[in-house]
Design an enzyme around this catalytic site. Structure first.
Site, short mmCIF file in Angstrom:
data_model
loop_
_atom_site.label_atom_id
_atom_site.label_comp_id
_atom_site.label_asym_id
_atom_site.label_seq_id
_atom_site.Cartn_x
_atom_site.Cartn_y
_atom_site.Cartn_z
N ASP A 1 -0.64 -3.92 -3.87
CA ASP A 1 -1.63 -2.80 -4.02
C ASP A 1 -0.59 -1.35 -3.95
O ASP A 1 -0.98 -0.55 -3.27
CB ASP A 1 -2.50 -2.73 -3.10
CG ASP A 1 -3.59 -3.56 -3.02
OD1 ASP A 1 -3.72 -4.41 -4.34
OD2 ASP A 1 -4.23 -4.42 -2.34
N ASP B 1 0.86 -1.36 -0.07
CA ASP B 1 0.06 -0.02 0.06
C ASP B 1 0.64 1.40 0.03
O ASP B 1 0.61 2.01 0.78
CB ASP B 1 -0.98 -0.08 1.15
CG ASP B 1 -1.97 -1.07 1.14
OD1 ASP B 1 -1.88 -1.93 0.14
OD2 ASP B 1 -2.60 -1.54 2.14
#
Length: 200
Positions: free
Chosen positions: A184, A163
């Site tokens: 991600d 992330d």
């Protein structure tokens, strides 16, 4: 390029970005604030302290010049502080880093929430598991959250593992940026344009 009447080109740092004609920020840079890690060459020795010194609902462009160094801190630009320019010397020598982790919304090293923020020549890093540490759990560790509208990033770096870049919401422009991560590493609901960007 043909644009609707209500759009024009805002040019900063030699790159162009399309914004609404009803712009909140006055033209020109009204003030420059210097941040220096040593505390001797600038007014502030942390980036957050410089941001905190800007009054709410400011409508003049304020430049925060960040001298070279590694700044270990979590930095937040609140929603009521638009019209800010953060300018480092180069993303290779100016870094904001922190190692918070576990929860996505509390692990963020750098978050910008207002409209009209311009950033140049800075690396934002979440150092948890970057570089990869095999003896620790891999979890959310956000380097940057971009939540305002009409935010632009020139020649910046975003480093993390999981992330990395939370392109949360709004329209953003990334020019010649480097983005590194594994899981991600770019995510969110932002409507962004990445030009000459490198990811790994």
């Amino acid at each position: 390029m043909q644009l609707p009447q209500f759009l024009f080109i805002l040019t900063l740092f030699g790159a162009s970005f399309v914004v609404s004609q009803v712009i909140q920020c006055q033209s020109g840079i009204a003030n420059t604030i210097v941040v220096d890690k040593s505390g001797t060459n600038g007014v502030f020795n942390t980036v957050q302290a410089a941001i905190d010194s800007i009054p709410p609902n400011n409508n003049n462009w304020i430049r925060i010049q960040i001298n070279p160094g590694i700044y270990i801190e979590q930095v937040t630009i609140p929603e009521n502080k638009p019209c800010i320019i953060l300018e480092g010397q180069d993303r290779r020598v100016t870094t904001i880093t922190y190692d918070a982790h576990d929860k996505t919304n509390t692990s963020i090293t750098f978050s910008t929430n207002p409209d009209y923020v311009v950033v140049k020549g800075i690396t934002f890093e979440n150092s948890y598991n970057h570089p990869l540490k095999l003896d620790t759990v891999i979890t959310q560790a956000v380097a940057a959250l971009i939540g305002g509208d009409k935010n632009v990033f020139f020649e910046c770096g975003f480093l993390g593992l999981q992330d990395t870049l939370w392109d949360f919401q709004g329209r953003h422009y990334f020019y010649n940026c480097y983005i590194e991560g594994a899981i991600d590493f770019i995510f969110g609901n932002g409507q962004s344009y990445y030009e000459v960007a490198t990811s790994h």
